[in-house]
Motif scaffolding. Structure first.
Motif, PDB file in Angstrom:
ATOM      1  N   GLU A  46      43.804  48.879  80.713  1.00 19.97           N
ATOM      2  CA  GLU A  46      44.523  47.674  80.300  1.00 19.97           C
ATOM      3  C   GLU A  46      45.417  47.159  81.428  1.00 19.97           C
ATOM      4  N   GLU A  47      46.088  48.077  82.113  1.00 20.88           N
ATOM      5  CA  GLU A  47      46.981  47.683  83.203  1.00 20.88           C
ATOM      6  C   GLU A  47      46.229  46.933  84.297  1.00 20.88           C
ATOM      7  N   LEU A  48      45.048  47.430  84.662  1.00 20.46           N
ATOM      8  CA  LEU A  48      44.273  46.800  85.732  1.00 20.46           C
ATOM      9  C   LEU A  48      43.826  45.397  85.349  1.00 20.46           C
ATOM     10  N   LEU A  49      43.374  45.226  84.107  1.00 21.67           N
ATOM     11  CA  LEU A  49      42.952  43.894  83.676  1.00 21.67           C
ATOM     12  C   LEU A  49      44.131  42.930  83.678  1.00 21.67           C
ATOM     13  N   ILE A  50      45.244  43.336  83.082  1.00 24.18           N
ATOM     14  CA  ILE A  50      46.409  42.460  82.974  1.00 24.18           C
ATOM     15  C   ILE A  50      46.928  42.074  84.355  1.00 24.18           C
ATOM     16  N   ALA A  51      46.991  43.036  85.271  1.00 22.81           N
ATOM     17  CA  ALA A  51      47.518  42.769  86.612  1.00 22.81           C
ATOM     18  C   ALA A  51      46.631  41.822  87.411  1.00 22.81           C
ATOM     19  N   SER A  52      45.366  41.718  87.035  1.00 23.51           N
ATOM     20  CA  SER A  52      44.428  40.886  87.794  1.00 23.51           C
ATOM     21  C   SER A  52      44.310  39.467  87.257  1.00 23.51           C
ATOM     22  N   ARG A  53      44.994  39.164  86.151  1.00 22.81           N
ATOM     23  CA  ARG A  53      44.812  37.864  85.506  1.00 22.81           C
ATOM     24  C   ARG A  53      45.867  36.851  85.936  1.00 22.81           C
ATOM     25  N   ASP A  54      45.436  35.588  86.006  1.00 18.88           N
ATOM     26  CA  ASP A  54      46.355  34.490  86.301  1.00 18.88           C
ATOM     27  C   ASP A  54      46.476  33.530  85.116  1.00 18.88           C
ATOM     28  N   GLN A  55      45.965  33.943  83.947  1.00 10.16           N
ATOM     29  CA  GLN A  55      46.046  33.100  82.757  1.00 10.16           C
ATOM     30  C   GLN A  55      45.780  33.939  81.511  1.00 10.16           C
ATOM     31  N   PHE A  56      46.306  33.466  80.397  1.00 14.80           N
ATOM     32  CA  PHE A  56      46.003  34.064  79.101  1.00 14.80           C
ATOM     33  C   PHE A  56      46.404  33.076  78.016  1.00 14.80           C
ATOM     34  N   GLN A  57      45.981  33.350  76.789  1.00 17.17           N
ATOM     35  CA  GLN A  57      46.380  32.542  75.637  1.00 17.17           C
ATOM     36  C   GLN A  57      47.312  33.374  74.761  1.00 17.17           C
ATOM     37  N   ILE A  58      48.329  32.716  74.224  1.00 17.05           N
ATOM     38  CA  ILE A  58      49.267  33.400  73.341  1.00 17.05           C
ATOM     39  C   ILE A  58      49.364  32.628  72.023  1.00 17.05           C
ATOM     40  N   ALA A  59      49.212  33.341  70.925  1.00 20.21           N
ATOM     41  CA  ALA A  59      49.293  32.742  69.594  1.00 20.21           C
ATOM     42  C   ALA A  59      50.580  33.200  68.920  1.00 20.21           C
ATOM     43  N   THR A  60      51.250  32.250  68.279  1.00 17.40           N
ATOM     44  CA  THR A  60      52.455  32.542  67.512  1.00 17.40           C
ATOM     45  C   THR A  60      52.290  31.940  66.119  1.00 17.40           C
ATOM     46  N   VAL A  61      53.295  32.128  65.274  1.00 18.74           N
ATOM     47  CA  VAL A  61      53.259  31.604  63.904  1.00 18.74           C
ATOM     48  C   VAL A  61      54.384  30.589  63.743  1.00 18.74           C
ATOM     49  N   THR A  62      54.043  29.357  63.348  1.00 19.69           N
ATOM     50  CA  THR A  62      55.074  28.336  63.172  1.00 19.69           C
ATOM     51  C   THR A  62      55.906  28.637  61.932  1.00 19.69           C
ATOM     52  N   THR A 100      56.493  27.512  71.165  1.00 23.99           N
ATOM     53  CA  THR A 100      56.198  28.944  71.247  1.00 23.99           C
ATOM     54  C   THR A 100      57.472  29.779  71.206  1.00 23.99           C
ATOM     55  N   THR A 101      58.459  29.405  72.009  1.00 23.91           N
ATOM     56  CA  THR A 101      59.690  30.200  72.055  1.00 23.91           C
ATOM     57  C   THR A 101      60.426  30.172  70.719  1.00 23.91           C
ATOM     58  N   SER A 102      60.441  29.022  70.054  1.00 17.02           N
ATOM     59  CA  SER A 102      61.118  28.935  68.758  1.00 17.02           C
ATOM     60  C   SER A 102      60.356  29.694  67.683  1.00 17.02           C
ATOM     61  N   ASN A 103      59.020  29.661  67.759  1.00 15.14           N
ATOM     62  CA  ASN A 103      58.234  30.464  66.824  1.00 15.14           C
ATOM     63  C   ASN A 103      58.565  31.943  66.982  1.00 15.14           C
ATOM     64  N   ILE A 104      58.700  32.377  68.231  1.00 15.49           N
ATOM     65  CA  ILE A 104      59.036  33.778  68.488  1.00 15.49           C
ATOM     66  C   ILE A 104      60.428  34.103  67.955  1.00 15.49           C
ATOM     67  N   ASP A 105      61.367  33.172  68.118  1.00 21.17           N
ATOM     68  CA  ASP A 105      62.712  33.397  67.582  1.00 21.17           C
ATOM     69  C   ASP A 105      62.677  33.621  66.071  1.00 21.17           C
ATOM     70  N   ALA A 106      61.803  32.873  65.385  1.00 18.36           N
ATOM     71  CA  ALA A 106      61.739  32.950  63.924  1.00 18.36           C
ATOM     72  C   ALA A 106      60.879  34.116  63.444  1.00 18.36           C
ATOM     73  N   ASP A 107      59.799  34.389  64.161  1.00 15.83           N
ATOM     74  CA  ASP A 107      58.850  35.442  63.764  1.00 15.83           C
ATOM     75  C   ASP A 107      58.226  35.977  65.044  1.00 15.83           C
ATOM     76  N   GLY A 108      58.634  37.149  65.467  1.00 12.42           N
ATOM     77  CA  GLY A 108      58.242  37.661  66.776  1.00 12.42           C
ATOM     78  C   GLY A 108      56.791  38.060  66.923  1.00 12.42           C
ATOM     79  N   ARG A 109      56.012  38.005  65.864  1.00 14.97           N
ATOM     80  CA  ARG A 109      54.616  38.432  65.965  1.00 14.97           C
ATOM     81  C   ARG A 109      53.807  37.481  66.854  1.00 14.97           C
ATOM     82  N   VAL A 110      53.071  38.068  67.797  1.00 14.51           N
ATOM     83  CA  VAL A 110      52.232  37.281  68.697  1.00 14.51           C
ATOM     84  C   VAL A 110      50.878  37.964  68.850  1.00 14.51           C
ATOM     85  N   ALA A 111      49.906  37.180  69.294  1.00 12.99           N
ATOM     86  CA  ALA A 111      48.600  37.718  69.672  1.00 12.99           C
ATOM     87  C   ALA A 111      48.249  37.146  71.036  1.00 12.99           C
ATOM     88  N   LEU A 112      47.790  37.999  71.937  1.00  9.72           N
ATOM     89  CA  LEU A 112      47.381  37.564  73.268  1.00  9.72           C
ATOM     90  C   LEU A 112      45.879  37.733  73.416  1.00  9.72           C
TER      91      LEU A 112
END
Length: 220
Positions: A46-62, A100-112
């Motif tokens: 997991e570390e090797l994949l993450i360190a090699s990436r320059d992009q990802f998608q992050i999902a939060t809950v409104t 995204t940041t406000s969603n995290i403030d309200a509900d910290g659950r995320v998916a990457l």
């Protein structure tokens, strides 16, 4: 035995019921028959994949309960592994909607969703995120703005730290490979280096054969 925390988070009763109807329960949902193993730990893969990436998608809950997906990009390695249970990245200044940041403030659950397109690898990751303003922890933000010996040039206002809950390596079947300029240049450099080495070997062999021919001529 495989940690089943991801299965407990992803496979609810409706998912399990559909898997049972469609014949995939033994491979997937059956893992939930055991008690939840709890949060998973990141390993070298997991570390090797993450360190090699320059992009990802992050999902939060409104706050209205809807999923919200956002794209994040930066220099390769900007999403950093802080330890075997935490990720972090410096959040660049955006369009000031703060969804995204406000969603995290309200509900910290995320998916990457993290994808390596050339090798067709993808990692799905669940976590609980926290937004930390730069003024509240400037040392953390400074750390996340540094990638090895380089520093992120973009304006960064806050840190986002994610406590990893679970992850899963997904099937590669439906990923369409894509190659950026840097990847193609690196690949080209490898082949060019091999070609240069082969050419040097051939030139050395040719020189040796020419010397051998000259020696035979001189002996006549």
């Amino acid at each position: 035995m495989v940690n089943n925390h991801y299965h407990h988070l992803a496979f609810g009763p409706h998912t399990v019921a559909r898997q049972q109807r469609r014949g995939s329960y033994t491979a997937y949902g059956s893992q939930t028959e055991r008690p939840d193993d709890g949060p998973m730990r990141l390993d070298r893969r997991e570390e090797l994949l993450i360190a090699s990436r320059d992009q990802f998608q992050i999902a939060t809950v409104t706050e209205s309960g809807w999923p919200y997906m956002q794209y994040r990009s930066g220099p390769k390695g900007f999403l950093q592994v802080l330890d075997d249970s935490r990720l972090g990245f410096a959040d660049f200044r955006g369009n000031n909607q703060y969804v995204t940041t406000s969603n995290i403030d309200a509900d910290g659950r995320v998916a990457l969703f993290i994808v390596d397109y050339p090798t067709k690898q993808r990692l799905k990751l669940y976590g609980r995120a926290q937004v930390i303003d730069g003024d509240d922890d400037p040392e953390l933000l400074d750390r996340l703005q540094r990638i090895g010996e380089t520093r992120i040039a973009a304006t960064c206002e806050r840190s986002i730290v994610i406590d990893v809950e679970a992850f899963d390596w997904n099937c590669t079947r439906s990923i369409i490979p894509r190659y950026d300029r840097e990847y193609l240049k690196d690949l080209s450099d490898v082949y060019q280096r091999k070609a240069d080495e082969r050419e040097a070997e051939l030139n050395k062999r040719i020189a040796a054969l020419e010397a051998e021919v000259e020696g035979l001529k001189a002996a006549e």
